[in-house]
Design a protein around this motif. Structure first.
Motif, PDB file in Angstrom:
ATOM      1  N   LEU A 900       0.882  -1.233   0.092  1.00 10.59           N
ATOM      2  CA  LEU A 900       0.046   0.019   0.016  1.00 10.59           C
ATOM      3  C   LEU A 900       0.912   1.238  -0.098  1.00 10.59           C
ATOM      4  CD1 LEU A 900      -3.060  -0.969   2.558  1.00 10.59           C
ATOM      5  CD2 LEU A 900      -3.198  -0.513  -0.138  1.00 10.59           C
ATOM      6  N   GLY A 901       0.668   1.904  -1.043  1.00 15.23           N
ATOM      7  CA  GLY A 901       1.347   3.506  -0.820  1.00 15.23           C
ATOM      8  C   GLY A 901       2.600   3.553  -1.208  1.00 15.23           C
ATOM      9  N   ARG A 902       3.130   2.319  -1.949  1.00 17.25           N
ATOM     10  CA  ARG A 902       4.723   2.279  -2.212  1.00 17.25           C
ATOM     11  C   ARG A 902       4.801   2.995  -3.673  1.00 17.25           C
ATOM     12  NH1 ARG A 902       7.183   1.845   2.517  1.00 17.25           N
ATOM     13  NH2 ARG A 902       6.619   0.151   3.913  1.00 17.25           N
ATOM     14  N   THR A 903       5.889   3.266  -3.791  1.00 19.39           N
ATOM     15  CA  THR A 903       6.338   3.602  -5.231  1.00 19.39           C
ATOM     16  C   THR A 903       6.228   2.495  -6.328  1.00 19.39           C
ATOM     17  OG1 THR A 903       8.231   4.927  -4.268  1.00 19.39           O
ATOM     18  CG2 THR A 903       8.095   4.502  -6.446  1.00 19.39           C
ATOM     19  N   THR A 904       5.582   2.909  -7.690  1.00 21.07           N
ATOM     20  CA  THR A 904       5.223   1.968  -8.405  1.00 21.07           C
ATOM     21  C   THR A 904       6.149   2.496  -9.806  1.00 21.07           C
ATOM     22  OG1 THR A 904       3.068   3.033  -8.986  1.00 21.07           O
ATOM     23  CG2 THR A 904       2.988   1.145  -7.476  1.00 21.07           C
ATOM     24  N   PRO A 992      -6.948  -5.712 -25.165  1.00 20.09           N
ATOM     25  CA  PRO A 992      -7.995  -4.845 -24.839  1.00 20.09           C
ATOM     26  C   PRO A 992      -9.446  -5.730 -24.759  1.00 20.09           C
ATOM     27  CG  PRO A 992      -6.941  -4.415 -26.840  1.00 20.09           C
ATOM     28  CD  PRO A 992      -6.261  -5.625 -26.451  1.00 20.09           C
ATOM     29  N   GLY A 993     -10.158  -5.183 -23.682  1.00 21.72           N
ATOM     30  CA  GLY A 993     -11.166  -5.591 -23.223  1.00 21.72           C
ATOM     31  C   GLY A 993     -11.081  -6.688 -21.877  1.00 21.72           C
ATOM     32  N   ASP A 994      -9.957  -6.792 -21.462  1.00 16.01           N
ATOM     33  CA  ASP A 994      -9.573  -7.413 -20.272  1.00 16.01           C
ATOM     34  C   ASP A 994      -9.835  -6.379 -19.164  1.00 16.01           C
ATOM     35  OD1 ASP A 994      -8.758  -9.885 -21.581  1.00 16.01           O
ATOM     36  OD2 ASP A 994      -6.498  -9.906 -21.341  1.00 16.01           O
ATOM     37  N   ALA A 995      -9.846  -7.442 -17.933  1.00 14.87           N
ATOM     38  CA  ALA A 995      -9.896  -6.751 -16.636  1.00 14.87           C
ATOM     39  C   ALA A 995      -8.699  -5.933 -16.352  1.00 14.87           C
ATOM     40  CB  ALA A 995     -10.189  -7.621 -15.810  1.00 14.87           C
ATOM     41  N   SER A 996      -8.887  -5.020 -15.329  1.00 10.83           N
ATOM     42  CA  SER A 996      -7.765  -4.257 -14.671  1.00 10.83           C
ATOM     43  C   SER A 996      -7.531  -4.707 -13.333  1.00 10.83           C
ATOM     44  CB  SER A 996      -8.326  -2.576 -14.783  1.00 10.83           C
ATOM     45  OG  SER A 996      -8.167  -2.315 -16.164  1.00 10.83           O
ATOM     46  N   LEU A 997      -6.491  -4.377 -12.776  1.00 11.72           N
ATOM     47  CA  LEU A 997      -5.908  -5.063 -11.640  1.00 11.72           C
ATOM     48  C   LEU A 997      -6.342  -3.736 -10.653  1.00 11.72           C
ATOM     49  CD1 LEU A 997      -4.347  -6.925  -9.908  1.00 11.72           C
ATOM     50  CD2 LEU A 997      -2.196  -5.685 -10.251  1.00 11.72           C
ATOM     51  N   VAL A 998      -7.415  -4.216  -9.800  1.00 16.19           N
ATOM     52  CA  VAL A 998      -7.721  -3.083  -8.492  1.00 16.19           C
ATOM     53  C   VAL A 998      -6.687  -3.195  -7.442  1.00 16.19           C
ATOM     54  CG1 VAL A 998      -9.418  -2.903  -6.904  1.00 16.19           C
ATOM     55  CG2 VAL A 998     -10.134  -3.655  -9.236  1.00 16.19           C
ATOM     56  N   ARG A 999      -6.139  -4.296  -7.207  1.00 17.79           N
ATOM     57  CA  ARG A 999      -5.419  -4.325  -5.840  1.00 17.79           C
ATOM     58  C   ARG A 999      -4.149  -5.492  -6.179  1.00 17.79           C
ATOM     59  NH1 ARG A 999      -5.682  -7.677  -1.716  1.00 17.79           N
ATOM     60  NH2 ARG A 999      -7.793  -8.400  -2.244  1.00 17.79           N
ATOM     61  N   LEU A1000      -3.088  -4.972  -5.955  1.00 18.53           N
ATOM     62  CA  LEU A1000      -1.860  -5.757  -5.564  1.00 18.53           C
ATOM     63  C   LEU A1000      -1.635  -5.820  -4.354  1.00 18.53           C
ATOM     64  CD1 LEU A1000       0.748  -7.384  -6.517  1.00 18.53           C
ATOM     65  CD2 LEU A1000       1.791  -5.331  -7.054  1.00 18.53           C
ATOM     66  N   SER A1001      -1.723  -6.814  -3.564  1.00 12.86           N
ATOM     67  CA  SER A1001      -1.550  -6.897  -2.114  1.00 12.86           C
ATOM     68  C   SER A1001      -0.329  -8.140  -1.715  1.00 12.86           C
ATOM     69  CB  SER A1001      -3.024  -7.348  -1.487  1.00 12.86           C
ATOM     70  OG  SER A1001      -2.764  -7.576  -0.173  1.00 12.86           O
ATOM     71  N   VAL A1002       0.603  -7.497  -1.067  1.00 14.70           N
ATOM     72  CA  VAL A1002       1.808  -8.189  -0.627  1.00 14.70           C
ATOM     73  C   VAL A1002       1.835  -8.475   0.882  1.00 14.70           C
ATOM     74  CG1 VAL A1002       4.337  -8.440  -0.621  1.00 14.70           C
ATOM     75  CG2 VAL A1002       3.208  -7.375  -2.472  1.00 14.70           C
ATOM     76  N   ARG A1003       1.861  -9.820   1.424  1.00 14.22           N
ATOM     77  CA  ARG A1003       1.956  -9.869   2.772  1.00 14.22           C
ATOM     78  C   ARG A1003       3.276 -10.618   3.134  1.00 14.22           C
ATOM     79  NH1 ARG A1003      -3.008  -8.323   4.826  1.00 14.22           N
ATOM     80  NH2 ARG A1003      -4.584  -8.413   3.240  1.00 14.22           N
ATOM     81  N   THR A1004       3.666 -10.135   4.501  1.00 13.39           N
ATOM     82  CA  THR A1004       5.146 -10.671   5.012  1.00 13.39           C
ATOM     83  C   THR A1004       4.590 -11.687   6.261  1.00 13.39           C
ATOM     84  OG1 THR A1004       5.173  -8.686   6.160  1.00 13.39           O
ATOM     85  CG2 THR A1004       6.205  -8.916   3.987  1.00 13.39           C
TER      86      THR A1004
END
Length: 1004
Positions: A900-904, A992-1004
Motif C-alpha cells: 500500500l502506498g509504495r512507489t510503483t 483490450p477488453g481484459d480486466a484491470s488490476l484493482v489491488r496488488l496486495s503483498v503479505r509478509t
C-alpha cells in the motif's frame, strides 16, 4: 502561430520580417498582442523585478571597456536586458538607466563577447562545458531576441557559437570535457553517492539545445539530436525504475537508460549532502533548453515534456517545499533563499508541463521576490548565500521564466491550485535512508526532519513551512546543540496515511553521550526527548530581519514566557558591534575566547577595542595574537584602527569553538569595557577574559546575556510557534537563539506546536518517555535495552482515549501497557474513545476492533465506544466477560498489506495504453491499473522483505494471464510470489477488453 514550423514562419514573413518579428517576440512561441503587457500577474512581477535589478546590472558596467564584464560571467545580464528592451512598459526611473543607454550597453556587450568566444575564433570564454555553456545559453538567447539590432558579423559569430558548441560536445562522445577539470558525468553511467551526475548530464544536454533549436536543418543535427536525447533521458536515471519502463521517448525506450544519478529513494545528493537546489536541476536546465526551442518555433524534443523519473523527483521536492515555494535545505547553507535561482524550475514545470501545483509554488515564490529584492543589499535577487555568478545567472533565469509565461499565454493559462490544495497534496512522510541521512515529514501545518548526514546532524522543525522562522541550513544546529555529533545508531520509523491512517515519523538516535528522539505528528506538532546528550541542548536559532512583505519578518521577534515577554529588534544586516562593560580590573592582557562560532565561518573581527571608561583605545598600542589566522587576516589587523582590515580564524579552524584573539597592552592597565566589531562571521557566544601574565585568565564579561530566562516550561515564539518543556534546566532566549534546556546535560522532553503552546502532555511511563500530544500517544525508549511498563494517561471529562494495545480505565484516565524494543519509538493515534466506569479493560486490535472486559461485579456495565471519525455505539458488558466490538465501516488501520502506498513503476511517462500502476496500491476500490498490451508493473517496498503471499484482485471481465516476479535489486527478477524481495512485479498478457488490476496486495 505557436504551432507553425519555424521555417514556414520564415517563408511567410521573409528573412527581414522574421528577424523583426523575433526581436519583437512575435515568432512562434512568443507571439503577443501588439502593445500588450505581461500576460499574468506572476509575469508582471518578474518584469518589475527585472527592471529594478537593472540598477545592479548597470553598477557592474565597465565604462572603460564599454561592456558588462567577463568577471563571474556578468555579461549574461544581457538576456534580462533583451527582454526589457523588447517588451512594453520600460521604466527608466525604476531601472536607473534610460532605455537607449541600456540598448547601447547591451549591444556592445553582445558584439564583444560574441567575438571573444572560443567557438567564434576568440580566446576569452566559451566552449568549456562547466560553466561556460550555461552562460552561452543565456547569451545566445539574448542575441536572438535582439537579432535585428546586431550587425552581420556578430550574427555570424552567434551562429558559429551555436553550431560549434553542439559539434564540440558531440565530438566528445560520452567522454569528459578536457577544459572542465574534474567535472565529469562518468560517461552515461553517472553517479549518485555524494555527487550526483544529474547536473553534469544536464550541462551536456544544455550545450546541444541551442543548435537543435536554431539550426535544425544543419546536416549534423541528427547526431546532435541523438546525443541530446541520450544525455537528457539519463539525467534522472535510476535502473530499477528505468528498466521497468519500455516507453519510447524521442524514439528510444527508457529501459535503455544506463545512468544511476539518484538514490533509490528518489533523492539527489550533491557536494556530499542532500541538495534540493540540485534536485531541481532537471527542470532548471529544461527551462533554459525549452526556451530556445519555443523562441525559435522549433518543436520541443519529447524528453523535455516526458522526463523519465521526473514526477517521482518532483514528489520529493513537494515534500520539502517551504511556504515561499522554494525548497527547505537542512543540509545546505550556501544555497538557501536563492530566490532568483529558484524561479525557473517552478516556471518550467508550471508553464511548460502545465503542473498546477508547481504553479502554486511559483506564485508563492513570486509574491516574495519584491520584498526580498528590497532587502539589503537592495536590488539583488540572490542574497544570503551562493556564488557571485549566481546574480547574473538569476537575472537570466528570471528573464526566461518571464518568456515561458508569454508562451503559455498562447496555450491558455495554468491556474494554480489553492494553498490548501497544495498543502494537502504535498503532505507525506518518507525515510530516504541512512545514506542520504534524511527522514522527512510534511504535514499541512509544519515540516520536520531527522537529519543524520555527518556534519549536518539535527532535528529540524519549521511550523507553517516557514523557513524564515528557524535557521535551518548546513551547520546551524537545531534542537541538538551541534551538527557535528557522531550518530552511532539510527532508528527510523515512518507512518503513512494509506497504511496507518496518519502520516508521522519517529527518529531515535544514539550518540556517545546518550539518546535523543524526535516524533512528528500529522497536526504539525512534534516531540523532542533526550537523555541529555550535551549542555545547552534544545537549540533553535531564529531569523530576525526587517523584510516587509514576508510573514514574520517585521523587524523584531517577541518571546513570551510565563514570567513575561521580551521583544528583540532585528540587527543591522551584516554588522554587529558588541559593547561589553564590567567592573574595573587591572590587567596587561585582554582576550576574546570563543564559546560558539558562526556555524559556517567561525570568528572574524574588524576591530577589538579596550578602554577604561571613555578613554582612548588601549588596544591600539598593543600587540595582538590569535589561536589561528587566515592569510592576510592576521591578528594585528583587529587592533590597527583600520576599519577595512580584519582578523579571521584559519579556514581549518572555522568549526573550532574555542578560537581566541588576545592583545598585550604592554603594561598593566585599568580597563572596564571592550568593543568588538564583527564581520559576518560573528561569534555567537564568547567570553572576555583578562590576565596579568597571559597565562592565568579571569572572566570579565560574557556574550550574550540572556534576554529572557524561564523555569516555567512554556515559551511562545513571536506568535508563530509554541513550546512546552519538561526538564530541570531553564528555557533561555539570547539574541536570536532559543535554548530549551540551558544548562548541564539533563533529560528533558519538549513538545513543539505550530501555534500557541499547550499544557504539558508528558505522562508518567516508567522506563520510557511518553507524551499525549494533540491526542497522539508518543512512546520513546531512549535506551539500548528493551523495556516494558505502564503509562498513566489522562482522561477528559469522563471520556477516555483508547490506543492500540491493552489499557485499563481508571478514575482519572487509563493505564496503558507498553513493550518497546531497544531505541524504539512509536506513535499511536487514538483509535477509539470510551465513556464508562473505572475498571473496564480495553484491548484495541486495530482502528475497527476493540475488545472490552467489564470489571468485577454483579451487574452488567453500559459503556459507549466511538471509533475515530465514526459513530458512537452503546455496548453492554456482562460482568467479567470480554465483548468484541467491531465497526465494519471503519478501515482497520494499521493495514498489513506491505504494498500500500509504495512507489510503483513504470512512473510517468507511461507506456501507451497503460494507466498508472499506483492505482493498484492506493487502497481505493474505485481505481485500477490498466496494463495495456503486455503491460508489466513493479512495486518497490523500499527495503528487502520476506514475502509470504502476493494477491491480485481484478475488475469484472476477462482476467488476463499474469505472472508474479520478485527481485532484491530491481534489475534481476525471478518468477516467484514468496521469499526475500524488495520489488514485486506483475507481468501480464493483457489485451483490450481484459480486466484491470484493482489491488496488488503483498503479505509478509
Amino acid at each position: 502561430m505557436g504551432e507553425l514550423d519555424r521555417r514556414q514562419a520564415l517563408r511567410l514573413l521573409g528573412a527581414g520580417g522574421a528577424a523583426a518579428a523575433l526581436a519583437s517576440g512575435l515568432l512562434p512561441g512568443l507571439a503577443r498582442a501588439a502593445g500588450g503587457g505581461p500576460p499574468d500577474p506572476v509575469a508582471a512581477t518578474y518584469l518589475r523585478v527585472l527592471l529594478r535589478h537593472t540598477r545592479w546590472a548597470e553598477q557592474q558596467f565597465d565604462s572603460v571597456d564599454g561592456t558588462y564584464p567577463a568577471r563571474d560571467f556578468t555579461f549574461a545580464v544581457v538576456l534580462g536586458n533583451a527582454v526589457l528592451l523588447t517588451r512594453d512598459g520600460y521604466d527608466a526611473t525604476v531601472a536607473g538607466v534610460d532605455r537607449e543607454t541600456l540598448r547601447t550597453h547591451t549591444l556592445a556587450t553582445i558584439r564583444r563577447f560574441a567575438a571573444s568566444n572560443r567557438l567564434a575564433g576568440g580566446t576569452e570564454w566559451g566552449r568549456k562545458l562547466f560553466f561556460d555553456t550555461t552562460f552561452q545559453s543565456y547569451f545566445v538567447l539574448a542575441a536572438r531576441l535582439l537579432w535585428t539590432d546586431l550587425d552581420d558579423t556578430t550574427r555570424q559569430h552567434v551562429e558559429r557559437i551555436t553550431a560549434g558548441q553542439a559539434a564540440y560536445t558531440t565530438a566528445l562522445g560520452t567522454g569528459d570535457d578536457p577544459d572542465s577539470g574534474s567535472w565529469t558525468p562518468h560517461g552515461l553511467l553517472g553517479g549518485h553517492v555524494g555527487d550526483t551526475k544529474l547536473e553534469e548530464m544536464g550541462v551536456y544536454a544544455q550545450s546541444l539545445a541551442p543548435a537543435l533549436a536554431w539550426a535544425p536543418a544543419d546536416p549534423r543535427a541528427g547526431g546532435w539530436r541523438a546525443a541530446f536525447g541520450a544525455w537528457s533521458r539519463n539525467e534522472a536515471g535510476l535502473p530499477a525504475a528505468d528498466l521497468a519502463n519500455p516507453r519510447l521517448v524521442d524514439g528510444r525506450p527508457i529501459s535503455e537508460n544506463t545512468a544511476t544519478n539518484l538514490y533509490d529513494s528518489f533523492l539527489v545528493e550533491n557536494h556530499g549532502s542532500f541538495g534540493p537546489h540540485y534536485q531541481e536541476e532537471l527542470w532548471r536546465t529544461s527551462g533554459r533548453n525549452a526556451m530556445h526551442f519555443l523562441a525559435a518555433g522549433t518543436p520541443l524534443p519529447e524528453v523535455l515534456t516526458a522526463q523519465p523519473n521526473g514526477e517521482l523527483l518532483w514528489r520529493t521536492m513537494l515534500l520539502m517545499t517551504s511556504d515561499a515555494g522554494e525548497p527547505l535545505m537542512p543540509m545546505v547553507a550556501d544555497r538557501e533563499h536563492l530566490y532568483g535561482r529558484d524561479v525557473i524550475p517552478l516556471a518550467f514545470r508550471a508553464q511548460v508541463l502545465g503542473d498546477r501545483h508547481a504553479a502554486r509554488a511559483e506564485a508563492d515564490l513570486a509574491a516574495r521576490l519584491e520584498p526580498y529584492q528590497a532587502y539589503a543589499p537592495a536590488d539583488r535577487i540572490t542574497k544570503f548565500s551562493g556564488e557571485p555568478k549566481y546574480e547574473p545567472e538569476a537575472r537570466a533565469e528570471l528573464a526566461i521564466s518571464y518568456l515561458l509565461h508569454e508562451w503559455r499565454a498562447q496555450q491558455g493559462p495554468v491556474v494554480p491550485v489553492t494553498r490548501q490544495e497544495f498543502d494537502a497534496h504535498a503532505a507525506g512522510a518518507a525515510d530516504f535512508g541512512p545514506g542520504p541521512g534524511l527522514l522527512a515529514h510534511r504535514s499541512p501545518a509544519a515540516w520536520a526532519a531527522t537529519v543524520t548526514k555527518p556534519g549536518f546532524v539535527k532535528f529540524a522543525w519549521q511550523p507553517h513551512h516557514d523557513d524564515w522562522l528557524f535557521v535551518l541550513g548546513g551547520a546551524n544546529p537545531m534542537l541538538l546543540p551541534s551538527t557535528n555529533l557522531a550518530v552511532r545508531e539510527r532508528h527510523a520509523t515512518t507512518y503513512a496515511k494509506i497504511r496507518d491512517g496518519f502520516d508521522g515519523t519517529v527518529g531515535v538516535l544514539r550518540f556517545d553521550t546518550g539518546y535523543a528522539a524526535f516524533a512528528t505528528l500529522p497536526t504539525g506538532a512534534a516531540v523532542y526527548a533526550s537523555t541529555g546528550v550535551a549542555e545547552g541542548e534544545g537549540v533553535l536559532n531564529v531569523h530576525n530581519l526587517s523584510m516587509p512583505g514576508v510573514p514574520g519578518l517585521d523587524g523584531d521577534r517577541t518571546y513570551t514566557a510565563v514570567e513575561g515577554s521580551v521583544t528583540l529588534k532585528a540587527p543591522t544586516p551584516g554588522v554587529r558591534t558588541d559593547d561589553l562593560t564590567f567592573a574595573p580590573v587591572t590587567a596587561r592582557y585582554v582576550r576574546m575566547l570563543g564559546v560558539r562560532p558562526d556555524p559556517q565561518y567561525g570568528y572574524s573581527l574588524w576591530a577589538f577595542e579596550v578602554r577604561d571608561g571613555e578613554g582612548p583605545d588601549l588596544a591600539r598600542g598593543g600587540t595582538a595574537s590569535a589561536s589561528s589566522a587566515s592569510p592576510g587576516k592576521e591578528a594585528k589587523y583587529a587592533v590597527d584602527g583600520d576599519a577595512t582590515t580584519r582578523w579571521a580564524v584559519s579556514t581549518s579552524d572555522r568549526p573550532r569553538a574555542d578560537s581566541w584573539l588576545a592583545v598585550d597592552l604592554g603594561a598593566p592597565r585599568t580597563v572596564d569595557r571592550v568593543r568588538l566589531s564583527w564581520e559576518a562571521a560573528a561569534g555567537r557566544q564568547y567570553r572576555v577574559e583578562t590576565s596579568p601574565d597571559g597565562v592565568a585568565w579571569t572572566t570579565a564579561a560574557t556574550y550574550p546575556v540572556p534576554a529572557l530566562s524561564s523555569t516555567k516550561g512554556r515559551l511562545d515564539i513571536d506568535g508563530r510557534a509554541g513550546i512546552t518543556v519538561a526538564g530541570p534546566n531553564p528555557i533561555t532566549v539570547t539574541a536570536d537563539r532559543v535554548t530549551l534546556s540551558d544548562g548541564p546535560p539533563a533529560p528533558f522532553v519538549a513538545e513543539l506546536y505550530p501555534g500557541p503552546a499547550k499544557a504539558s502532555g508528558r505522562v508518567t511511563a516508567g522506563a520510557a518517555e511518553a507524551t499525549v500530544t494533540d491526542g497522539f500517544l508518543v512512546l520513546l525508549n531512549l535506551s539500548g535495552a528493551a523495556v516494558t511498563g505502564t503509562a498513566t494517561l489522562p482522561g477528559d471529562r469522563g471520556t477516555r482515549r483508547l490506543y492500540r494495545g491493552e489499557q485499563t480505565v481508571t478514575r482519572t484516565g487509563t493505564e496503558f501497557s507498553y513493550a518497546l524494543a531497544a531505541a524504539e519509538g512509536r506513535i499511536e493515534p487514538p483509535r477509539f474513545t470510551l465513556t464508562g466506569p473505572a475498571g473496564v479493560k480495553a484491548v484495541v486490535r486495530d482502528a475497527s476492533r476493540v475488545e472490552l472486559t467489564a470489571p468485577a461485579g454483579l451487574l452488567p456495565v453500559l459503556v459507549t465506544v466511538t471509533p475515530d471519525g465514526g459513530r458512537a455505539r452503546p455496548v453492554l458488558l456482562p460482568p467479567r466477560r470480554t465483548v468484541p466490538v467491531v465497526f465494519g465501516d471503519v478501515r482497520p488501520y494499521p493495514l498489513a498489506d506491505r504494498a500500500l502506498g509504495r512507489t510503483t513503476f513504470p512512473a510517468e511517462p507511461l507506456p501507451p495504453g497503460m494507466s498508472s500502476p499506483a492505482a493498484a496500491v492506493d487502497d481505493d476500490p474505485a481505481t485500477a491499473w490498466r496494463p495495456g498490451p503486455g503491460g508489466r508493473m513493479v512495486v518497490d517496498f523500499g527495503a528487502v522483505l520476506e514475502v509470504s503471499a502476493v494477491e491480485l484482485a481484478w475488475t469484472r471481465g476477462r482476467v488476463p494471464a499474469a505472472a508474479v516476479e520478485t527481485s532484491v535489486d530491481g534489475v534481476t527478477y525471478a518468477t516467484a510470489d514468496t521469499g526475500p524481495a524488495r520489488y514485486v512485479a506483475v507481468r501480464t498478457r493483457w489485451k483490450p477488453g481484459d480486466a484491470s488490476l484493482v489491488r496488488l496486495s503483498v503479505r509478509t
